[in-house]
Structures are given as structure tokens and as C-alpha cells.
Design an enzyme around this catalytic site. Structure first.
Site, PDB file in Angstrom:
ATOM      1  CD  GLU A 154      -2.718   0.898   2.634  1.00 51.36           C
ATOM      2  OE1 GLU A 154      -3.685   0.123   2.594  1.00 51.36           O
ATOM      3  OE2 GLU A 154      -2.388   1.519   3.663  1.00 51.36           O
ATOM      4  CB  SER A 180      -4.740   3.849   2.308  1.00 49.18           C
ATOM      5  OG  SER A 180      -5.692   4.176   3.295  1.00 49.18           O
TER       6      SER A 180
END
Length: 283
Positions: A154, A180
Site C-alpha cells: 500500500e 489506502s
């Protein structure tokens, strides 16, 4: 990806939630909960009645939802915050199999700028902190996909750093990794084929002009990438279980699933989107 795009294109955004909206998850619960969103979607004819984990059908559950009078968190469908969902699938010369852009809170419809290419998230973060990324740039972080990460890391740190330096509205980020739900800015993730599979993103170089256009739903490079050698996969710390995963994982466009079909997909990256029959075969 076609399934996600089809659903997102026809489903309005109804919950006014952060990071782009006004309210938080506890506010949603106080307003009537996620069930209230279900009630709105049923009113719009967008839900199928089906059995749930409670043993009752979905519409039975929605019949018992209580909306708090005067709540402003979940709007009626005729006052939707957006006519479609918060994500969109793009395709083009940089992502033949597709990629995902987050639309929530975006005022821009397009971005065109020079690529600043990094083979690791940490290198991109360092460049942002040192001021080597400028307004208008397209930060490209590759080798972070399902096989390259491995595990599709991420990119929250880089996006947060861009916002912290006041460039959240001036820079685009493109990655074969993911981002995210709290990400701010013009962010494109899940680029497929990924760099580790030899996708076009592995052939991108600093200064190549990248065009992202949500009206045309495309992401393209103003350069002929076909004659270039793909960049070499950077050395990473090796963990046996992740090495096994990387060797068998399919493209993000197919869900990053593992198995025999997935291994074939990873070892033989596509140049075109999978057909309907191929998608069902992989599913």
C-alpha cells in the site's frame, strides 16, 4: 475489473463520509448504519434479494433498518453526491489489462505530466521528502504489485508525503501496487500487467509523458515502449512463503488469486484485456 467498473458506473455515491466527505463511521452508525445505505440502494433497484449470514434474506434485514430523523450522512438517491461510485477502471498503453483510479473528492478530470519512476516505495518517499518531485509530475512506483511486492503493498506513505508538502492537488501517482481508502490526490493503482510480469510500466522511463483522462477512461504514455527492455526487478529480502505466492499469483486484474491458472497468467503477461470466457475460466 470489468465487473467492478460495471457496478461502480451504475451505483451512486450516497454516504457523505471522510476523508473527502463531512462525517465519520460512527456518524454513519448513528444515522442508521450500513443498512441505511442498503435501503437506499434497494429503493434505486440496485440490490438483489439474497440469503444472508443471519439465515434471513437481505430484504428482511433491510425492513428492520431504522433511519434517524434528520440525519444527513446518507442522502436520498435523487440527491446523490455523485452519479457513480468512487472508483473507475482505466485502460491504455500503460495498463492494457486495466488499473483503478480513485475518484472520490476529485476536482480534476485529467492529468498530463512527466514520469518520475521509482522501483520501490521507499525510494519514491525519499525523493518526495528531498524535494525531487515537482508539481505536475507523475510519480510512478513499480515492482510493488502482487508478484513484485510481493503482496501488493500500500502506497499510503508516499501519498501522505505529497499531501504534506502541499502537492496533493498537483501531482499524480501511478503504481502497480495499491492505495489506502484514506489516500488523497489523483491516484492510480493496480496497474496491470505489473512490472514484475513485464508490463508496460516496467518499460517506462523518467521524463516519459503520461496522460490520465477519466472522461475517456484511459491512461497512456506518449512514447513507444515496445522497443525497450523492461527494467530489472530490484533485489528484495526473500521469504519462502512470499516467494511461493509471487510465483503463483495472477494479475491484479484477475483478483491476484493463486493457483495453476494464476501461475500461467503471471508467467505469460497479457497485452490485451482477458475475454469474458477467460475471466470465467480464471474465476
Amino acid at each position: 475489473l470489468d465487473d467492478f467498473e460495471r457496478v461502480s458506473a451504475r451505483t451512486p455515491t450516497l454516504a457523505n463520509l471522510k476523508p473527502w466527505g463531512q462525517y465519520t463511521a460512527p456518524d454513519l452508525e448513528a444515522a442508521g448504519g450500513i443498512g441505511l445505505v442498503g435501503v437506499r440502494l434497494r429503493e434505486a433497484g440496485l440490490l438483489h434479494d439474497t440469503l444472508t449470514v443471519t439465515g434471513r434474506r437481505l430484504f428482511e434485514e433491510l425492513d428492520e433498518v431504522c433511519e434517524t430523523p434528520g440525519q444527513r450522512v446518507v442522502v436520498p438517491t435523487d440527491k446523490a453526491l455523485s452519479p457513480r461510485g468512487g472508483t473507475m477502471v482505466l485502460r491504455g498503453s500503460l495498463a492494457p489489462e486495466g488499473c483503478v483510479i480513485k475518484l472520490s473528492g476529485q476536482k480534476r478530470l485529467a492529468h498530463y505530466g512527466p514520469a518520475r519512476v521509482f522501483d520501490r516505495e521507499e525510494d519514491a518517499f525519499e525523493a518526495v521528502q528531498e524535494g525531487r518531485v515537482q508539481p505536475g509530475d507523475v510519480v510512478v512506483i513499480r515492482f510493488e504489485g502482487p508478484a513484485g511486492g510481493p503482496g501488493m503493498r500500500e502506497m499510503l506513505g508516499v501519498t501522505s508525503a505529497l499531501v504534506g508538502r502541499g502537492m496533493g492537488s498537483d501531482v499524480a501517482l501511478v503504481t502497480d501496487g495499491r492505495f489506502s481508502g484514506a489516500t488523497h490526490g489523483f491516484m492510480v493503482g493496480h496497474v496491470a500487467p505489473e512490472a514484475a510480469a513485464g508490463g508496460p510500466i516496467a518499460r517506462l522511463r523518467d521524463g516519459d509523458m503520461v496522460a490520465i483522462d477519466t472522461e475517456r477512461q484511459c491512461i497512456d504514455v506518449d512514447a513507444d515502449l515496445s522497443g525497450r527492455e523492461p527494467a530489472a526487478m530490484p533485489e528484495r529480502e526473500k521469504w519462502p512463503v512470499l516467494e511461493k505466492y509471487a510465483a503463483t499469483v495472477a494479475s491484479a486484474s484477475l483478483g491476484a488469486v493463486t493457483g495453476v491458472h494464476a501461475s500461467a497468467s503471471s508467467n505469460h503477461p497479457r497485452t490485451e484485456s482477458p475475454s469474458e470466457g477467460e475471466r470465467h475460466a480464471h474465476a
